[in-house]
Design an enzyme around this catalytic site. Structure first.
Site, PDB file in Angstrom:
ATOM      1  N   HIS A  10       0.819  -1.203   0.000  1.00 52.05           N
ATOM      2  CA  HIS A  10       0.000   0.000   0.000  1.00 52.05           C
ATOM      3  C   HIS A  10       0.857   1.259   0.000  1.00 52.05           C
ATOM      4  O   HIS A  10       2.038   1.219   0.343  1.00 52.05           O
ATOM      5  CB  HIS A  10      -0.849   0.078   1.285  1.00 52.05           C
ATOM      6  CG  HIS A  10      -1.753  -1.077   1.508  1.00 52.05           C
ATOM      7  ND1 HIS A  10      -3.071  -1.064   1.128  1.00 52.05           N
ATOM      8  CD2 HIS A  10      -1.541  -2.280   2.083  1.00 52.05           C
ATOM      9  CE1 HIS A  10      -3.640  -2.209   1.471  1.00 52.05           C
ATOM     10  NE2 HIS A  10      -2.726  -2.963   2.048  1.00 52.05           N
ATOM     11  N   TYR A  38      -2.419  -0.951   8.594  1.00 49.57           N
ATOM     12  CA  TYR A  38      -1.316  -1.770   8.086  1.00 49.57           C
ATOM     13  C   TYR A  38      -0.537  -2.379   9.242  1.00 49.57           C
ATOM     14  O   TYR A  38      -0.494  -1.833  10.337  1.00 49.57           O
ATOM     15  CB  TYR A  38      -0.351  -0.918   7.242  1.00 49.57           C
ATOM     16  CG  TYR A  38      -1.058   0.045   6.323  1.00 49.57           C
ATOM     17  CD1 TYR A  38      -1.800  -0.417   5.235  1.00 49.57           C
ATOM     18  CD2 TYR A  38      -1.016   1.408   6.556  1.00 49.57           C
ATOM     19  CE1 TYR A  38      -2.472   0.466   4.405  1.00 49.57           C
ATOM     20  CE2 TYR A  38      -1.681   2.303   5.720  1.00 49.57           C
ATOM     21  CZ  TYR A  38      -2.411   1.815   4.654  1.00 49.57           C
ATOM     22  OH  TYR A  38      -3.085   2.687   3.835  1.00 49.57           O
ATOM     23  N   HIS A 114      -2.510  -3.111  -3.467  1.00 50.47           N
ATOM     24  CA  HIS A 114      -3.911  -2.964  -3.083  1.00 50.47           C
ATOM     25  C   HIS A 114      -4.787  -2.939  -4.335  1.00 50.47           C
ATOM     26  O   HIS A 114      -5.841  -3.567  -4.385  1.00 50.47           O
ATOM     27  CB  HIS A 114      -4.051  -1.682  -2.266  1.00 50.47           C
ATOM     28  CG  HIS A 114      -5.393  -1.470  -1.654  1.00 50.47           C
ATOM     29  ND1 HIS A 114      -5.643  -0.417  -0.816  1.00 50.47           N
ATOM     30  CD2 HIS A 114      -6.572  -2.146  -1.749  1.00 50.47           C
ATOM     31  CE1 HIS A 114      -6.912  -0.472  -0.415  1.00 50.47           C
ATOM     32  NE2 HIS A 114      -7.492  -1.499  -0.976  1.00 50.47           N
ATOM     33  N   LYS A 122      -8.674   1.880  -6.861  1.00 50.47           N
ATOM     34  CA  LYS A 122      -7.668   2.798  -6.338  1.00 50.47           C
ATOM     35  C   LYS A 122      -6.375   2.576  -7.105  1.00 50.47           C
ATOM     36  O   LYS A 122      -6.151   1.494  -7.641  1.00 50.47           O
ATOM     37  CB  LYS A 122      -7.373   2.514  -4.853  1.00 50.47           C
ATOM     38  CG  LYS A 122      -8.515   2.728  -3.922  1.00 50.47           C
ATOM     39  CD  LYS A 122      -8.086   2.424  -2.496  1.00 50.47           C
ATOM     40  CE  LYS A 122      -9.233   2.697  -1.546  1.00 50.47           C
ATOM     41  NZ  LYS A 122      -8.809   2.757  -0.174  1.00 50.47           N
ATOM     42  N   CYS A 124      -3.529   2.717  -5.508  1.00 52.97           N
ATOM     43  CA  CYS A 124      -2.648   2.258  -4.433  1.00 52.97           C
ATOM     44  C   CYS A 124      -1.964   0.934  -4.788  1.00 52.97           C
ATOM     45  O   CYS A 124      -2.656  -0.003  -5.175  1.00 52.97           O
ATOM     46  CB  CYS A 124      -3.487   2.111  -3.167  1.00 52.97           C
ATOM     47  SG  CYS A 124      -2.595   1.507  -1.734  1.00 52.97           S
TER      48      CYS A 124
END
Length: 136
Positions: A10, A38, A114, A122, A124
């Protein structure tokens, strides 16, 4: 011990100057989370901050948290808020080292970003983690 199928990479989607405490406050006060997003957070200087034991569940990827270890670098957007790989050389080195350690601990886990999970819209972690770390 949990059965880990994914090591998810991430970014915080913040500026690289964001602090660990500001990120933790966001999770607690804005998201209402009791657990961190996380397991590991990597600061711009490469310092790896362990936020949660890997035997506990973090809030990294909705629907996959029970089978994932979530690793994150601070950064991931440009000054205008657009996705950008802002990893410093120190973050790249620390991330690689950490992923190698986690892969040894969980040899059957897939390393991916991610954004590589189903139904995730996203950018990410703002780079292609699946390709970059496929040889680990």
């Amino acid at each position: 011990m949990r059965s880990i199928r994914y090591i998810a990479v991430h970014c915080t989607a913040t500026q690289p100057t964001a602090t660990v405490s500001s990120i933790q406050n966001y999770w607690k006060n804005e998201k209402g989370w009791k657990m961190p997003g996380y397991h590991f957070l990597i600061k711009a200087d490469g310092e790896i901050v362990n936020l949660l034991s890997v035997d506990k569940i973090s809030n990294g990827v909705k629907g996959y948290n029970s089978i994932s270890v979530n690793v994150c670098y601070i950064g991931g957007i440009d000054p205008k808020g657009k996705p950008k790989d802002t990893r410093t050389p120190a973050q790249k080195e620390s991330l690689l080292t950490l992923l190698k350690q986690l892969k040894k601990q969980f040899p059957n886990a897939l390393i991916q970003g991610h954004r590589d999970f189903p139904k995730v819209a996203k950018a990410c972690p703002s780079f292609d983690a699946k390709t970059e770390y496929k040889s680990i």
